[in-house]
Motif scaffolding. Sequence first.
Motif, PDB file in Angstrom:
ATOM      1  N   ARG A  25       0.855  -1.186   0.000  1.00  0.00           N
ATOM      2  CA  ARG A  25       0.000   0.000   0.000  1.00  0.00           C
ATOM      3  C   ARG A  25       0.895   1.241   0.000  1.00  0.00           C
ATOM      4  N   ASP A  26       0.305   2.394  -0.268  1.00  0.00           N
ATOM      5  CA  ASP A  26       1.003   3.685  -0.242  1.00  0.00           C
ATOM      6  C   ASP A  26       2.196   3.744  -1.206  1.00  0.00           C
ATOM      7  N   ASP A 168       1.864  10.115   6.786  1.00  0.00           N
ATOM      8  CA  ASP A 168       1.652  10.415   5.369  1.00  0.00           C
ATOM      9  C   ASP A 168       2.393  11.683   4.932  1.00  0.00           C
ATOM     10  N   GLY A 222      -2.990  10.947   3.188  1.00  0.00           N
ATOM     11  CA  GLY A 222      -2.270  10.505   1.997  1.00  0.00           C
ATOM     12  C   GLY A 222      -2.164  11.545   0.901  1.00  0.00           C
ATOM     13  N   ASP A 239      -6.566  11.814  -0.199  1.00  0.00           N
ATOM     14  CA  ASP A 239      -7.483  10.690  -0.124  1.00  0.00           C
ATOM     15  C   ASP A 239      -8.624  10.996   0.841  1.00  0.00           C
ATOM     16  N   TYR A 241     -10.750   9.315   2.533  1.00  0.00           N
ATOM     17  CA  TYR A 241     -10.837   7.887   2.824  1.00  0.00           C
ATOM     18  C   TYR A 241     -12.228   7.435   3.240  1.00  0.00           C
ATOM     19  N   GLY A 244     -14.215   7.432  -0.269  1.00  0.00           N
ATOM     20  CA  GLY A 244     -13.713   6.638  -1.387  1.00  0.00           C
ATOM     21  C   GLY A 244     -13.414   7.469  -2.614  1.00  0.00           C
ATOM     22  N   PHE A 246     -10.980  11.118  -4.293  1.00  0.00           N
ATOM     23  CA  PHE A 246      -9.841  12.028  -4.192  1.00  0.00           C
ATOM     24  C   PHE A 246     -10.339  13.464  -4.268  1.00  0.00           C
ATOM     25  N   ASP A 268     -11.378   9.266  -9.868  1.00  0.00           N
ATOM     26  CA  ASP A 268     -12.102   8.422  -8.927  1.00  0.00           C
ATOM     27  C   ASP A 268     -12.556   7.098  -9.533  1.00  0.00           C
ATOM     28  N   LYS A 271     -10.688   4.032  -8.492  1.00  0.00           N
ATOM     29  CA  LYS A 271     -10.768   3.627  -7.085  1.00  0.00           C
ATOM     30  C   LYS A 271      -9.420   3.802  -6.394  1.00  0.00           C
ATOM     31  N   ARG A 273      -6.291   4.966  -3.944  1.00  0.00           N
ATOM     32  CA  ARG A 273      -5.971   5.215  -2.546  1.00  0.00           C
ATOM     33  C   ARG A 273      -4.633   5.942  -2.537  1.00  0.00           C
ATOM     34  N   HIS A 274      -4.067   6.120  -1.378  1.00  0.00           N
ATOM     35  CA  HIS A 274      -2.807   6.844  -1.222  1.00  0.00           C
ATOM     36  C   HIS A 274      -1.769   6.355  -2.234  1.00  0.00           C
TER      37      HIS A 274
END
Length: 302
Positions: A25-26, A168, A222, A239, A241, A244, A246, A268, A271, A273-274
């Motif tokens: 992740r990230d 972050d 993020g 994010d 979060y 869901g 940005f 978007d 989908k 994430r960071h």
Amino acid sequence: DGYNFAALNNNEAVIEQTLGTKCVRDPYILKAKDEEGKDCYYIVATDMDAMLGWTSNHSIIFWKSYDLVNWEDEFVLDIRSFEGWEGCNRAWAPQIIYDETVGQYMVYLALSTWDDPATPLNEDVAQHYYMYTTDFKTFTAPEYLYGRRDEVVTREDGSQFTGVQCIDGDMVYNKKDGYYYLYFKEDLTQKIAYVRAKTPAGFADITDDYTIVSLNWWGVEGSFMYNITGTDKWIMFMDEYSAGSFFAQMTSDFQNFRQFRRKLYSVDHLKPRHGSVTAISAEEYERLVAHYGVSEIPDYER
């Protein structure tokens, strides 16, 4: 164009993680030089399986590529391998910046250690630390960069607690004023804030308060900033979060932002994430499209 993003490989993974938790992740991507001075890209990311809990990870993971298609040198760095860090329970959201003052790459991230009788209660509050490397295989021990672990906060009812998490981090250099800006999640308000320093490692000496810059109405984390090539415009994505999605805002001075209308950007549908954004050449773009294929941006995002 820096505003509208389309998926490669049908929005499926392009790297298979074989080491560590096999859960990443990230991810942060950086155009850099290898040990021999050859142009390449590095990815660094959090090695974490969230099913094991939010205080379960203590490693980060790296990859290197010369063409953005073939990724090699997968390497896991376990923070617990450093003396004094045997109790590390968070190693979150690593990023990389080249520190010209020492001629090495700085890897910075949020770290914390176990909350146990051997350490103060607020040791379990994440702060930013940094390490140096030239080969992305050997690293200096983590050193303190920025945090608020010892800050005393008074609640509305008059009670107090000590320690506010800072996670972050996203460090960006502003050529106009000569400062490095460290943006991070301000945990009390769930907003994005910044502090600034003259060198990448200079944040440890900061005594000034932080400044909140995120403009949306609910919690974010993020954040990452990138320049629109050929302009003085910088986009900050963050994010949302809980929603869901940005949120985007724009700046030219790194301090004053204005909201970027959602209809002017499309991301978007991926989908997201960071993560991170970097500029690539037309040749690199064509190579990626030829290898993976590219999906159309949905009409509702246009």
